[in-house]
Motif scaffolding. Sequence first.
Motif, short mmCIF file in Angstrom:
data_model
loop_
_atom_site.label_atom_id
_atom_site.label_comp_id
_atom_site.label_asym_id
_atom_site.label_seq_id
_atom_site.Cartn_x
_atom_site.Cartn_y
_atom_site.Cartn_z
N LYS A 14 -1.90 -4.86 7.48
CA LYS A 14 -2.47 -3.53 7.71
C LYS A 14 -1.91 -2.91 8.98
N TYR A 15 -1.79 -3.71 10.05
CA TYR A 15 -1.22 -3.19 11.29
C TYR A 15 0.22 -2.73 11.07
N VAL A 16 0.98 -3.48 10.26
CA VAL A 16 2.34 -3.07 9.93
C VAL A 16 2.30 -1.76 9.13
N GLU A 17 1.43 -1.71 8.13
CA GLU A 17 1.29 -0.51 7.29
C GLU A 17 0.94 0.71 8.14
N TYR A 18 0.07 0.54 9.13
CA TYR A 18 -0.37 1.65 9.97
C TYR A 18 0.61 1.97 11.09
N GLY A 19 1.67 1.18 11.22
CA GLY A 19 2.68 1.44 12.23
C GLY A 19 2.32 0.94 13.62
#
Length: 108
Positions: free
Chosen positions: A62-67
């Motif tokens: 999720k952190y990767v997805e949210y940048g």
Amino acid sequence: MKKYIFAGMAAVVLMISTMGICTPEAGAEGFNKDVELTIEQKDEMAKLQQKALEQKVEIIHKYVEYGVITEEKGEKIISRLEKHHKELADNGFIPKWDKHKRHGNHHD
């Protein structure tokens, strides 16, 4: 407001990425090193630890997805989490709290 949200997310990522890697200096005190878990206890711990690993990996994705973190950094964190999980499984799901002291890597 976004700065605070991202700062909070970054703090959680940092906390997750260091879980199991750094332990408090007094971490080994109070733990019985001679305990062997039963097969049933190991099975229960395996299930709990697997759930925890899956949840941590989902959070990192999720952190990767949210940048918040890069894909490369996310994969490195996940790799460390998986390595820690394997080591824990190899040790019969009994944490090695004093591993830093044995290797002389603890902080004074």
